[in-house]
Design a protein around this motif. Structure first.
Motif, PDB file in Angstrom:
ATOM      1  N   LYS A   1       0.773  -1.503   0.443  1.00 24.99           N
ATOM      2  CA  LYS A   1       0.319   0.008  -0.251  1.00 24.99           C
ATOM      3  C   LYS A   1       1.011   0.963   0.156  1.00 24.99           C
ATOM      4  CE  LYS A   1      -3.838  -1.993   2.218  1.00 24.99           C
ATOM      5  NZ  LYS A   1      -4.692  -2.206   4.263  1.00 24.99           N
ATOM      6  N   ASN A   2       0.722   2.363  -0.994  1.00 20.61           N
ATOM      7  CA  ASN A   2       1.288   3.892  -0.936  1.00 20.61           C
ATOM      8  C   ASN A   2       0.918   4.487  -0.512  1.00 20.61           C
ATOM      9  OD1 ASN A   2       2.411   5.820  -1.640  1.00 20.61           O
ATOM     10  ND2 ASN A   2       2.360   4.996  -4.151  1.00 20.61           N
ATOM     11  N   LEU A   3       2.179   4.644   1.443  1.00 17.81           N
ATOM     12  CA  LEU A   3       1.459   5.028   2.126  1.00 17.81           C
ATOM     13  C   LEU A   3       0.949   6.662   2.465  1.00 17.81           C
ATOM     14  CD1 LEU A   3       4.553   4.145   4.782  1.00 17.81           C
ATOM     15  CD2 LEU A   3       1.958   3.436   4.978  1.00 17.81           C
ATOM     16  N   TYR A   4       1.913   7.435   0.891  1.00 17.58           N
ATOM     17  CA  TYR A   4       1.128   8.489   0.838  1.00 17.58           C
ATOM     18  C   TYR A   4       0.398   8.787  -0.029  1.00 17.58           C
ATOM     19  CZ  TYR A   4       5.300   9.830   3.946  1.00 17.58           C
ATOM     20  OH  TYR A   4       6.317   9.335   5.069  1.00 17.58           O
ATOM     21  N   GLN A   5      -0.065   7.464  -0.599  1.00 18.44           N
ATOM     22  CA  GLN A   5      -1.485   7.939  -1.296  1.00 18.44           C
ATOM     23  C   GLN A   5      -2.634   7.167   0.014  1.00 18.44           C
ATOM     24  OE1 GLN A   5      -1.316   5.827  -4.397  1.00 18.44           O
ATOM     25  NE2 GLN A   5       0.308   7.182  -5.801  1.00 18.44           N
ATOM     26  N   LEU A   6      -2.607   7.055   0.584  1.00 14.55           N
ATOM     27  CA  LEU A   6      -2.891   6.661   1.962  1.00 14.55           C
ATOM     28  C   LEU A   6      -4.194   8.143   2.567  1.00 14.55           C
ATOM     29  CD1 LEU A   6      -1.911   3.478   3.540  1.00 14.55           C
ATOM     30  CD2 LEU A   6      -3.736   3.833   1.892  1.00 14.55           C
ATOM     31  N   ASN A   7      -5.683   7.612   3.157  1.00 12.95           N
ATOM     32  CA  ASN A   7      -5.550   9.527   4.389  1.00 12.95           C
ATOM     33  C   ASN A   7      -5.591   9.267   4.968  1.00 12.95           C
ATOM     34  OD1 ASN A   7      -7.125   7.879   6.075  1.00 12.95           O
ATOM     35  ND2 ASN A   7      -8.720   7.815   4.086  1.00 12.95           N
ATOM     36  N   GLU A   8      -5.092  10.563   6.352  1.00 13.48           N
ATOM     37  CA  GLU A   8      -4.007  10.681   7.268  1.00 13.48           C
ATOM     38  C   GLU A   8      -5.036   9.475   8.327  1.00 13.48           C
ATOM     39  OE1 GLU A   8      -1.670  11.153   9.844  1.00 13.48           O
ATOM     40  OE2 GLU A   8      -1.416  11.882   7.624  1.00 13.48           O
ATOM     41  N   ASN A   9      -5.728   9.267   8.189  1.00 14.11           N
ATOM     42  CA  ASN A   9      -6.768   8.622   9.460  1.00 14.11           C
ATOM     43  C   ASN A   9      -6.321   7.246   9.076  1.00 14.11           C
ATOM     44  OD1 ASN A   9      -8.500  10.041  11.354  1.00 14.11           O
ATOM     45  ND2 ASN A   9     -10.104   9.812   9.786  1.00 14.11           N
ATOM     46  N   GLU A  10      -5.335   6.071   7.823  1.00 14.18           N
ATOM     47  CA  GLU A  10      -5.380   5.483   7.139  1.00 14.18           C
ATOM     48  C   GLU A  10      -3.967   4.973   8.022  1.00 14.18           C
ATOM     49  OE1 GLU A  10      -8.008   3.791   3.653  1.00 14.18           O
ATOM     50  OE2 GLU A  10      -6.204   5.410   3.311  1.00 14.18           O
ATOM     51  N   ARG A  11      -2.531   6.211   7.952  1.00 12.57           N
ATOM     52  CA  ARG A  11      -1.995   6.229   8.445  1.00 12.57           C
ATOM     53  C   ARG A  11      -1.627   5.718   9.174  1.00 12.57           C
ATOM     54  NH1 ARG A  11      -0.746   9.799   3.762  1.00 12.57           N
ATOM     55  NH2 ARG A  11      -1.231  12.089   5.164  1.00 12.57           N
ATOM     56  N   LEU A  12      -2.490   7.161  10.200  1.00  8.43           N
ATOM     57  CA  LEU A  12      -2.430   6.849  11.608  1.00  8.43           C
ATOM     58  C   LEU A  12      -3.047   5.848  11.845  1.00  8.43           C
ATOM     59  CD1 LEU A  12      -2.425   8.632  14.123  1.00  8.43           C
ATOM     60  CD2 LEU A  12      -5.468   8.734  14.161  1.00  8.43           C
ATOM     61  N   ASN A  13      -3.897   4.954  11.471  1.00  6.41           N
ATOM     62  CA  ASN A  13      -4.147   3.180  11.933  1.00  6.41           C
ATOM     63  C   ASN A  13      -2.423   2.235  11.838  1.00  6.41           C
ATOM     64  OD1 ASN A  13      -6.525   3.650  13.231  1.00  6.41           O
ATOM     65  ND2 ASN A  13      -7.341   3.578  11.209  1.00  6.41           N
ATOM     66  N   ILE A  14      -1.955   2.714  10.811  1.00  8.64           N
ATOM     67  CA  ILE A  14      -0.441   1.749  10.105  1.00  8.64           C
ATOM     68  C   ILE A  14       0.152   2.573  11.522  1.00  8.64           C
ATOM     69  CG2 ILE A  14       1.068   1.481   8.592  1.00  8.64           C
ATOM     70  CD1 ILE A  14      -0.845   1.941   7.118  1.00  8.64           C
ATOM     71  N   ARG A  15       0.394   3.374  12.223  1.00  4.05           N
ATOM     72  CA  ARG A  15       1.888   4.407  12.687  1.00  4.05           C
ATOM     73  C   ARG A  15       1.208   3.669  14.274  1.00  4.05           C
ATOM     74  NH1 ARG A  15       1.672   8.578  10.168  1.00  4.05           N
ATOM     75  NH2 ARG A  15      -0.229  10.252  11.689  1.00  4.05           N
ATOM     76  N   ARG A  16      -0.663   3.526  14.540  1.00  2.00           N
ATOM     77  CA  ARG A  16      -0.679   2.769  15.978  1.00  2.00           C
ATOM     78  C   ARG A  16      -0.897   1.394  16.523  1.00  2.00           C
ATOM     79  NH1 ARG A  16      -5.837   4.964  17.170  1.00  2.00           N
ATOM     80  NH2 ARG A  16      -5.776   6.696  18.225  1.00  2.00           N
ATOM     81  N   TYR A  17      -1.071   0.631  15.284  1.00  2.00           N
ATOM     82  CA  TYR A  17      -1.086  -0.754  14.834  1.00  2.00           C
ATOM     83  C   TYR A  17       0.700  -1.132  14.484  1.00  2.00           C
ATOM     84  CZ  TYR A  17      -5.654  -0.139  16.521  1.00  2.00           C
ATOM     85  OH  TYR A  17      -7.150   0.414  16.426  1.00  2.00           O
ATOM     86  N   ASP A  18       0.848  -0.721  13.478  1.00  2.00           N
ATOM     87  CA  ASP A  18       1.668  -1.404  12.835  1.00  2.00           C
ATOM     88  C   ASP A  18       3.486  -0.777  12.654  1.00  2.00           C
ATOM     89  OD1 ASP A  18      -0.407  -3.115  12.014  1.00  2.00           O
ATOM     90  OD2 ASP A  18       0.295  -3.084   9.859  1.00  2.00           O
ATOM     91  N   PHE A  19       3.499   0.195  12.950  1.00  2.00           N
ATOM     92  CA  PHE A  19       4.989   0.819  13.457  1.00  2.00           C
ATOM     93  C   PHE A  19       5.056   0.946  15.015  1.00  2.00           C
ATOM     94  CE2 PHE A  19       5.114   3.148   8.174  1.00  2.00           C
ATOM     95  CZ  PHE A  19       4.910   1.515   8.394  1.00  2.00           C
ATOM     96  N   GLY A  20       6.081   0.687  15.267  1.00  2.00           N
ATOM     97  CA  GLY A  20       6.845   1.323  16.799  1.00  2.00           C
ATOM     98  C   GLY A  20       8.322   2.383  16.344  1.00  2.00           C
ATOM     99  N   ILE A  21       8.176   3.374  16.142  1.00  2.00           N
ATOM    100  CA  ILE A  21       9.353   4.443  16.879  1.00  2.00           C
ATOM    101  C   ILE A  21       9.068   4.610  18.338  1.00  2.00           C
ATOM    102  CG2 ILE A  21       9.184   6.564  15.441  1.00  2.00           C
ATOM    103  CD1 ILE A  21       6.693   6.961  13.886  1.00  2.00           C
ATOM    104  N   ILE A  22      10.854   4.040  18.033  1.00  2.00           N
ATOM    105  CA  ILE A  22      11.566   5.203  18.905  1.00  2.00           C
ATOM    106  C   ILE A  22      12.460   6.253  18.962  1.00  2.00           C
ATOM    107  CG2 ILE A  22      12.927   4.321  20.588  1.00  2.00           C
ATOM    108  CD1 ILE A  22      12.456   1.143  19.942  1.00  2.00           C
ATOM    109  N   PHE A  23      12.162   7.744  19.340  1.00  2.00           N
ATOM    110  CA  PHE A  23      12.396   8.852  19.130  1.00  2.00           C
ATOM    111  C   PHE A  23      14.295   8.700  19.865  1.00  2.00           C
ATOM    112  CE2 PHE A  23       8.586   8.897  17.687  1.00  2.00           C
ATOM    113  CZ  PHE A  23       8.534   9.813  15.935  1.00  2.00           C
ATOM    114  N   GLN A  24      15.082   9.751  19.467  1.00  2.00           N
ATOM    115  CA  GLN A  24      15.875  10.140  20.367  1.00  2.00           C
ATOM    116  C   GLN A  24      15.689  10.635  21.432  1.00  2.00           C
ATOM    117  OE1 GLN A  24      19.380  11.917  18.401  1.00  2.00           O
ATOM    118  NE2 GLN A  24      18.310  11.581  16.519  1.00  2.00           N
ATOM    119  N   THR A  25      14.684  11.872  21.287  1.00  2.00           N
ATOM    120  CA  THR A  25      13.807  12.146  22.796  1.00  2.00           C
ATOM    121  C   THR A  25      12.450  11.698  22.473  1.00  2.00           C
ATOM    122  OG1 THR A  25      14.055  14.841  21.800  1.00  2.00           O
ATOM    123  CG2 THR A  25      12.279  14.348  23.576  1.00  2.00           C
TER     124      THR A  25
END
Length: 211
Positions: free
Chosen positions: A64-88
Motif C-alpha cells: 500500500k502506498n503510504l502517501y496515497q492513503l488518507n491521514e486516518n489510514e496512516r494513523l492506524n498503521i502507526r498505531r498498530y503496525d509501526f513502533g517508533i523510538i525517537f531520540q527524545t
C-alpha cells in the motif's frame, strides 16, 4: 516476505539530502543506517515511518502506498503496525513508567508483556514517575512502550544514545530477538559502530542514496 519498500526517494530542505534512494525491509530484517551528521538519517526514518512525505518517490507498506492513503489510514498503521523510538523520549512526565507503557498497549489493543519489562531492567521502576527516572531509564521505558505494542516494524532513531554500552547491547539484542520471533523488522539509525555489528545489514547514507 516484504513489509516495506521505498522507491526512488528524493528529499531536501535548504540543501539536497539524498536522491533516487531505494530500500526494502523484509520480515526478520534488522537494518542499520549510518552516515555523517546532517546527511538525512532521521529524515529518512520519518519518511519511511509515514511521518514525513518525501519530495519525490514512494513508500509502500504491505504493497500500500503510504502517501496515497488518507491521514486516518496512516494513523492506524502507526498505531498498530509501526513502533517508533525517537531520540527524545516523548513520555508523559506526570504519569508513572507503567502508565506510559500501558497507554500504548491499550491504544494498540495489546496485552502488556511483563517479560519485556524484565529484560529491559525496568520491572522494579514501574511505579516511579517519569520525572524521577534517569535519562537512560526513561529511554528504556520508551523502548518498552514500543515493544509492548507488538509492532511489525520498529523504527529506532539513536534508540541507545542515552545508554552505556552494556545496556545498549542488551537493548539491541532484545530488539533483534523480538524481530526474529515475531516476523517483524528493524530499521535502526545509529552512530555506534559496535552496535551495527549485531544487525544483518548496514547501509551508509549520503547524498547519492545508500550504499
Amino acid at each position: 516476505m516484504e513489509l516495506l519498500r521505498a522507491e526512488n526517494l528524493n528529499h531536501s530542505f535548504d540543501y539536497p539530502l539524498f536522491k533516487d534512494l531505494n530500500l526494502s525491509l523484509n520480515t526478520q530484517d534488522c537494518i542499520a543506517i549510518q552516515g555523517s551528521s546532517g546527511c538525512g538519517k532521521s529524515t529518512l526514518l520519518h519518511i519511511l515511518s509515514s511521518l514525513l512525505c518525501p519530495k519525490q518517490g514512494n513508500v509502500f507498506y504491505k504493497n500500500k502506498n503510504l502517501y496515497q492513503l488518507n491521514e486516518n489510514e496512516r494513523l492506524n498503521i502507526r498505531r498498530y503496525d509501526f513502533g517508533i523510538i525517537f531520540q527524545t523520549h516523548y513520555l508523559f512526565k506526570g504519569f508513572s513508567a507503567l502508565e506510559n507503557i500501558e497507554l500504548a498497549s491499550v491504544l494498540s489493543h495489546q496485552k502488556l508483556d511483563e517479560k519485556i519489562l524484565e529484560k529491559l531492567g525496568i520491572d522494579k521502576l514501574l511505579g516511579h514517575k517519569i520525572g524521577k527516572l534517569s535519562g537512560g531509564q526513561q529511554q528504556r521505558v520508551s523502548i518498552a512502550r514500543v515493544l509492548c505494542k507488538k509492532p511489525k516494524i520498529i523504527f529506532a532513531d539513536e534508540a541507545t544514545g542515552n545508554l552505556d554500552f552494556e545496556n545498549a547491547k542488551n537493548v539491541i539484542e532484545l530488539l533483534i530477538s523480538y524481530v526474529k520471533e515475531n516476523q517483524a523488522a528493524l530499521f535502526f539509525v545509529t552512530h555506534d559502530n559496535k552496535l551495527v555489528n549485531f544487525c544483518d545489514k548496514t547501509y551508509i547514507l549520503n547524498s547519492n542514496g545508500i550504499c
